[in-house]
Design an enzyme around this catalytic site. Structure first.
Site, PDB file in Angstrom:
ATOM      1  N   ALA A  92      43.743  20.272  60.687  1.00 49.32           N
ATOM      2  CA  ALA A  92      43.415  21.131  58.785  1.00 49.32           C
ATOM      3  C   ALA A  92      43.531  22.631  59.268  1.00 49.32           C
ATOM      4  O   ALA A  92      43.476  23.217  60.058  1.00 49.32           O
ATOM      5  CB  ALA A  92      41.766  21.276  59.547  1.00 49.32           C
ATOM      6  N   PRO A 107      44.412  14.150  61.308  1.00 42.86           N
ATOM      7  CA  PRO A 107      44.558  15.120  61.648  1.00 42.86           C
ATOM      8  C   PRO A 107      43.291  14.923  62.190  1.00 42.86           C
ATOM      9  O   PRO A 107      42.714  15.164  62.064  1.00 42.86           O
ATOM     10  CB  PRO A 107      44.319  16.070  59.993  1.00 42.86           C
ATOM     11  CG  PRO A 107      44.798  15.685  59.048  1.00 42.86           C
ATOM     12  CD  PRO A 107      45.114  13.873  59.673  1.00 42.86           C
ATOM     13  N   GLN A 119      47.505  18.817  57.127  1.00 41.72           N
ATOM     14  CA  GLN A 119      46.463  18.663  56.375  1.00 41.72           C
ATOM     15  C   GLN A 119      45.872  20.243  55.691  1.00 41.72           C
ATOM     16  O   GLN A 119      46.022  21.109  57.000  1.00 41.72           O
ATOM     17  CB  GLN A 119      45.453  18.882  57.040  1.00 41.72           C
ATOM     18  CG  GLN A 119      43.767  18.079  55.978  1.00 41.72           C
ATOM     19  CD  GLN A 119      43.259  17.633  56.747  1.00 41.72           C
ATOM     20  OE1 GLN A 119      42.265  18.228  57.898  1.00 41.72           O
ATOM     21  NE2 GLN A 119      41.956  16.155  55.844  1.00 41.72           N
ATOM     22  N   TYR A 173      33.707  19.855  54.501  1.00 39.30           N
ATOM     23  CA  TYR A 173      34.355  21.008  54.013  1.00 39.30           C
ATOM     24  C   TYR A 173      34.769  22.055  52.654  1.00 39.30           C
ATOM     25  O   TYR A 173      33.667  21.002  51.392  1.00 39.30           O
ATOM     26  CB  TYR A 173      35.914  21.041  54.448  1.00 39.30           C
ATOM     27  CG  TYR A 173      35.606  21.182  55.674  1.00 39.30           C
ATOM     28  CD1 TYR A 173      34.754  21.625  56.371  1.00 39.30           C
ATOM     29  CD2 TYR A 173      35.761  20.174  56.846  1.00 39.30           C
ATOM     30  CE1 TYR A 173      34.112  21.638  58.073  1.00 39.30           C
ATOM     31  CE2 TYR A 173      35.687  19.091  58.109  1.00 39.30           C
ATOM     32  CZ  TYR A 173      35.510  19.969  58.382  1.00 39.30           C
ATOM     33  OH  TYR A 173      35.337  20.448  60.052  1.00 39.30           O
ATOM     34  N   GLY A 233      43.113   8.671  64.575  1.00 43.82           N
ATOM     35  CA  GLY A 233      42.394   9.735  65.105  1.00 43.82           C
ATOM     36  C   GLY A 233      42.459   9.672  66.499  1.00 43.82           C
ATOM     37  O   GLY A 233      43.561   9.894  67.994  1.00 43.82           O
ATOM     38  N   ARG A 249      42.085  13.678  50.867  1.00 43.51           N
ATOM     39  CA  ARG A 249      41.316  13.377  51.850  1.00 43.51           C
ATOM     40  C   ARG A 249      39.588  13.470  50.945  1.00 43.51           C
ATOM     41  O   ARG A 249      39.235  14.274  50.958  1.00 43.51           O
ATOM     42  CB  ARG A 249      41.389  13.967  53.401  1.00 43.51           C
ATOM     43  CG  ARG A 249      40.003  12.968  53.914  1.00 43.51           C
ATOM     44  CD  ARG A 249      39.985  13.640  55.938  1.00 43.51           C
ATOM     45  NE  ARG A 249      40.364  12.450  56.234  1.00 43.51           N
ATOM     46  CZ  ARG A 249      41.511  12.680  57.545  1.00 43.51           C
ATOM     47  NH1 ARG A 249      40.465  13.310  58.674  1.00 43.51           N
ATOM     48  NH2 ARG A 249      41.891  11.104  58.446  1.00 43.51           N
TER      49      ARG A 249
END
Length: 335
Positions: free
Chosen positions: A56, A21, A98, A180, A321, A228
């Site tokens: 995300a 993601p 995600q 997060y 990524g 994750r």
């Protein structure tokens, strides 16, 4: 082995090379995907990736990292994903998303605009968190979530999972890493609560387990759910690998099918020494000690390197990524 299929629940995935993601900061003001996302995500499917993850996506408006991120809190957002997911599937890849809540790190500008916080007078909002501790100097103090508001976050993840299934996603991942919201609850540095969601290991992990269980119950029973984790915070007395292994065992009991092992992001004073494959050891230890499939991510760029991660049993799949940004057709070139 990099090109061997892997089966999670009833889903057979064509290979072990997956698109991680990656936020694109290119959605509408309402968090809706655009033609940018069709091209960005679709090209990675054409390029041969086994799974293509959407960035995300906020489970609530204030859960977005930036005001330009995608969301999955409305039916209109879900409908915008449907043609993108059809295209991804038609080209042999698995569409995945995600699910995220940025917590105290929400409401920031795009990276190319400096990435600093933006306030209510500039498309932004007041962020929330487990405790009223700002991420860093220049960041606002977050609103401390009440116990009922924490439970509402769990419900929001569940609704997002249900909506994701209707949108055609065949896999979902809970974002509990990189500083997060769910990660903020895990860490004793950012979670100073005294209710049922703070204090002991069991209390600090309650939100992660509750969210995982709610997502599992709301998503398709035949399709996989991932989580994750940041396996280390790279600070003393913080969240670490041993706690990640213990949490992975709890998540497996809650119905999670794979752990995506990353690291860092919760504290600005972390000390990281990145090198090619620097997070692979986290995936290896969680896989071995929690007896759950894992994904390795982080500076995996070379086909021989990626093959060795999977063939050695360090992880079941690799997520890439930036390398997919450089080369959308990386799997074809690797083959």
């Amino acid at each position: 082995m990099l090109f061997d299929p892997i089966t999670l629940r009833d889903l057979e995935i064509p290979n072990r090379i997956w698109v991680s993601p990656m936020c694109q900061y290119s959605g509408t003001d309402d968090g809706i995907a655009t033609d940018w996302h069709m091209v960005h995500l679709g090209s990675r499917a054409v390029g041969g990736a086994g799974v293509v993850f959407v960035e995300a996506a906020g489970v609530v408006p204030e859960g977005r990292i930036s005001p330009w991120d995608l969301g999955i809190w409305s039916d209109e957002q879900a409908d915008a994903f449907k043609p993108i997911n059809r295209f991804i599937a038609e080209h042999g890849s698995v569409p995945a998303i995600q699910l995220a809540h940025a917590g105290r790190k929400a409401s920031t500008h795009q990276p190319w605009m400096g990435g600093k916080p933006v306030g209510p007078d500039d498309h932004g909002w007041q962020p929330v968190g487990p405790s009223p501790i700002a991420f860093n100097e220049g960041y606002p103090e977050p609103h401390e979530l009440t116990t009922d508001e924490v439970r509402a976050v769990v419900d929001a993840f569940a609704s997002a999972a249900e909506r994701s299934a209707r949108a055609g996603f065949e896999m979902v991942e809970v974002h509990a890493a990189h500083g997060y919201l769910v990660h903020q609850f895990l860490s004793p540095h950012t979670n100073l609560r005294t209710d049922e969601y703070g204090g002991s290991f069991e209390a600090r992990t309650k939100l992660a387990v509750d969210v995982a269980r709610a997502v599992r119950e709301s998503f398709s029973a035949t399709r996989p759910v991932l989580v994750r984790l940041s396996a280390s915070e790279y600070v003393d007395d913080g969240w670490d690998l041993d706690q990640s292994i213990a949490l992975a065992r709890l998540l497996k009991e809650a119905g999670v099918d794979m752990i995506d092992a990353s690291s860092g992001g919760n504290l600005p004073h972390q000390t990281v020494n990145p090198y090619p494959g620097y997070q692979v050891a986290f995936a290896r230890e969680i896989r071995a000690q929690a007896n759950i499939p894992t994904a390795a991510v982080g500076l995996i760029t070379d086909p021989v390197q990626a093959e060795s991660v999977v063939a050695s049993g360090d992880a079941d799949v690799v997520l890439m990524g930036r390398e997919f940004l450089r080369d959308p057709y990386w799997p074809l070139h690797a083959a």
